[in-house]
Scaffold this motif. Sequence first.
Motif, PDB file in Angstrom:
ATOM      1  N   TRP A   1      44.983  25.365  44.335  1.00 23.48           N
ATOM      2  CA  TRP A   1      44.550  25.929  43.052  1.00 23.48           C
ATOM      3  C   TRP A   1      44.384  27.445  43.168  1.00 23.48           C
ATOM      4  CZ3 TRP A   1      39.494  27.903  41.862  1.00 23.48           C
ATOM      5  CH2 TRP A   1      39.307  28.197  40.502  1.00 23.48           C
ATOM      6  N   LEU A   2      43.710  27.886  44.232  1.00 19.31           N
ATOM      7  CA  LEU A   2      43.495  29.322  44.430  1.00 19.31           C
ATOM      8  C   LEU A   2      44.820  30.066  44.591  1.00 19.31           C
ATOM      9  CD1 LEU A   2      40.452  29.230  46.852  1.00 19.31           C
ATOM     10  CD2 LEU A   2      40.487  30.301  44.601  1.00 19.31           C
ATOM     11  N   ASP A   3      45.722  29.497  45.350  1.00 18.52           N
ATOM     12  CA  ASP A   3      47.025  30.145  45.578  1.00 18.52           C
ATOM     13  C   ASP A   3      47.808  30.307  44.281  1.00 18.52           C
ATOM     14  OD1 ASP A   3      46.463  30.255  48.286  1.00 18.52           O
ATOM     15  OD2 ASP A   3      47.699  28.519  48.793  1.00 18.52           O
ATOM     16  N   GLY A   4      47.644  29.385  43.360  1.00 22.92           N
ATOM     17  CA  GLY A   4      48.396  29.430  42.113  1.00 22.92           C
ATOM     18  C   GLY A   4      47.790  30.297  41.028  1.00 22.92           C
ATOM     19  N   LEU A   5      46.536  30.653  41.165  1.00 24.08           N
ATOM     20  CA  LEU A   5      45.868  31.412  40.101  1.00 24.08           C
ATOM     21  C   LEU A   5      46.543  32.727  39.730  1.00 24.08           C
ATOM     22  CD1 LEU A   5      42.066  30.875  40.800  1.00 24.08           C
ATOM     23  CD2 LEU A   5      43.386  30.085  38.842  1.00 24.08           C
ATOM     24  N   PRO A   6      46.875  33.571  40.694  1.00 32.62           N
ATOM     25  CA  PRO A   6      47.473  34.865  40.306  1.00 32.62           C
ATOM     26  C   PRO A   6      48.731  34.737  39.451  1.00 32.62           C
ATOM     27  CG  PRO A   6      46.798  34.921  42.592  1.00 32.62           C
ATOM     28  CD  PRO A   6      46.665  33.486  42.137  1.00 32.62           C
ATOM     29  N   GLY A   7      49.515  33.704  39.649  1.00 33.82           N
ATOM     30  CA  GLY A   7      50.721  33.514  38.859  1.00 33.82           C
ATOM     31  C   GLY A   7      50.477  32.890  37.492  1.00 33.82           C
ATOM     32  N   ARG A   8      49.290  32.318  37.306  1.00 30.91           N
ATOM     33  CA  ARG A   8      48.996  31.643  36.038  1.00 30.91           C
ATOM     34  C   ARG A   8      48.055  32.434  35.132  1.00 30.91           C
ATOM     35  NH1 ARG A   8      47.652  27.226  39.405  1.00 30.91           N
ATOM     36  NH2 ARG A   8      45.553  27.309  38.601  1.00 30.91           N
TER      37      ARG A   8
ATOM     38  N   GLN B   1      39.737  39.490  40.673  1.00 29.30           N
ATOM     39  CA  GLN B   1      39.825  39.544  42.137  1.00 29.30           C
ATOM     40  C   GLN B   1      38.488  39.170  42.781  1.00 29.30           C
ATOM     41  OE1 GLN B   1      42.657  39.818  43.906  1.00 29.30           O
ATOM     42  NE2 GLN B   1      43.568  39.756  41.869  1.00 29.30           N
ATOM     43  N   GLU B   2      37.394  39.625  42.198  1.00 30.39           N
ATOM     44  CA  GLU B   2      36.069  39.268  42.712  1.00 30.39           C
ATOM     45  C   GLU B   2      35.824  37.765  42.572  1.00 30.39           C
ATOM     46  OE1 GLU B   2      33.389  41.771  40.519  1.00 30.39           O
ATOM     47  OE2 GLU B   2      34.157  43.586  41.477  1.00 30.39           O
ATOM     48  N   ASP B   3      36.244  37.202  41.448  1.00 23.56           N
ATOM     49  CA  ASP B   3      36.100  35.763  41.238  1.00 23.56           C
ATOM     50  C   ASP B   3      36.885  34.980  42.293  1.00 23.56           C
ATOM     51  OD1 ASP B   3      34.454  36.120  39.044  1.00 23.56           O
ATOM     52  OD2 ASP B   3      36.058  35.835  37.577  1.00 23.56           O
ATOM     53  N   ILE B   4      38.100  35.400  42.564  1.00 19.71           N
ATOM     54  CA  ILE B   4      38.921  34.723  43.571  1.00 19.71           C
ATOM     55  C   ILE B   4      38.225  34.764  44.931  1.00 19.71           C
ATOM     56  CG2 ILE B   4      41.069  34.869  44.899  1.00 19.71           C
ATOM     57  CD1 ILE B   4      42.505  35.547  42.299  1.00 19.71           C
ATOM     58  N   LEU B   5      37.673  35.903  45.285  1.00 16.86           N
ATOM     59  CA  LEU B   5      36.955  36.007  46.568  1.00 16.86           C
ATOM     60  C   LEU B   5      35.774  35.045  46.622  1.00 16.86           C
ATOM     61  CD1 LEU B   5      36.980  39.857  47.247  1.00 16.86           C
ATOM     62  CD2 LEU B   5      38.262  38.084  48.456  1.00 16.86           C
ATOM     63  N   ARG B   6      35.021  34.954  45.537  1.00 13.53           N
ATOM     64  CA  ARG B   6      33.878  34.029  45.507  1.00 13.53           C
ATOM     65  C   ARG B   6      34.340  32.579  45.589  1.00 13.53           C
ATOM     66  NH1 ARG B   6      31.647  38.069  42.350  1.00 13.53           N
ATOM     67  NH2 ARG B   6      32.384  37.239  40.377  1.00 13.53           N
ATOM     68  N   TRP B   7      35.432  32.244  44.923  1.00  9.77           N
ATOM     69  CA  TRP B   7      35.953  30.875  44.985  1.00  9.77           C
ATOM     70  C   TRP B   7      36.438  30.545  46.393  1.00  9.77           C
ATOM     71  CZ3 TRP B   7      38.875  32.190  39.951  1.00  9.77           C
ATOM     72  CH2 TRP B   7      38.016  32.044  38.862  1.00  9.77           C
ATOM     73  N   LYS B   8      37.020  31.531  47.090  1.00 10.84           N
ATOM     74  CA  LYS B   8      37.433  31.318  48.479  1.00 10.84           C
ATOM     75  C   LYS B   8      36.214  31.077  49.366  1.00 10.84           C
ATOM     76  CE  LYS B   8      41.838  33.744  48.361  1.00 10.84           C
ATOM     77  NZ  LYS B   8      42.630  34.868  48.865  1.00 10.84           N
ATOM     78  N   GLU B   9      35.134  31.796  49.096  1.00 14.68           N
ATOM     79  CA  GLU B   9      33.891  31.579  49.848  1.00 14.68           C
ATOM     80  C   GLU B   9      33.350  30.174  49.589  1.00 14.68           C
ATOM     81  OE1 GLU B   9      31.377  34.799  48.596  1.00 14.68           O
ATOM     82  OE2 GLU B   9      32.474  36.263  49.800  1.00 14.68           O
ATOM     83  N   GLU B  10      33.432  29.722  48.350  1.00 14.70           N
ATOM     84  CA  GLU B  10      32.989  28.371  48.018  1.00 14.70           C
ATOM     85  C   GLU B  10      33.830  27.331  48.756  1.00 14.70           C
ATOM     86  OE1 GLU B  10      32.829  27.645  43.804  1.00 14.70           O
ATOM     87  OE2 GLU B  10      31.634  29.445  43.467  1.00 14.70           O
TER      88      GLU B  10
END
Length: 80
Positions: free
Chosen positions: A27-34, A57-66
């Motif tokens: 899901w995270l990998d696909g976000l930037p393209g969607r 970008q900050e949201d993506i970092l937080r989701w990766k931390e989660e």
Amino acid sequence: MERGVRELSNPEGLKRLAPIVEEMQTWLDGLPGRINSAEGIDPKNVDAIAAEKQKFQEDILRWKEEKSAIEAGLTILQES
């Protein structure tokens, strides 16, 4: 993925949670393209567009931390 607490409490239950880490990474990998963080913002408002891109970008970092926290929790449960 199993979400029923009763099923997850069985010895095999933990294995049913394991896919969450891989699914979240997909899901995270696909976000930037969607996601177009500039969508709905006046194209002339470059400051707002930049702010939205930064927030995304900050949201993506937080989701990766989660995702990492979930993975660590699953590892702890597997070891216990």
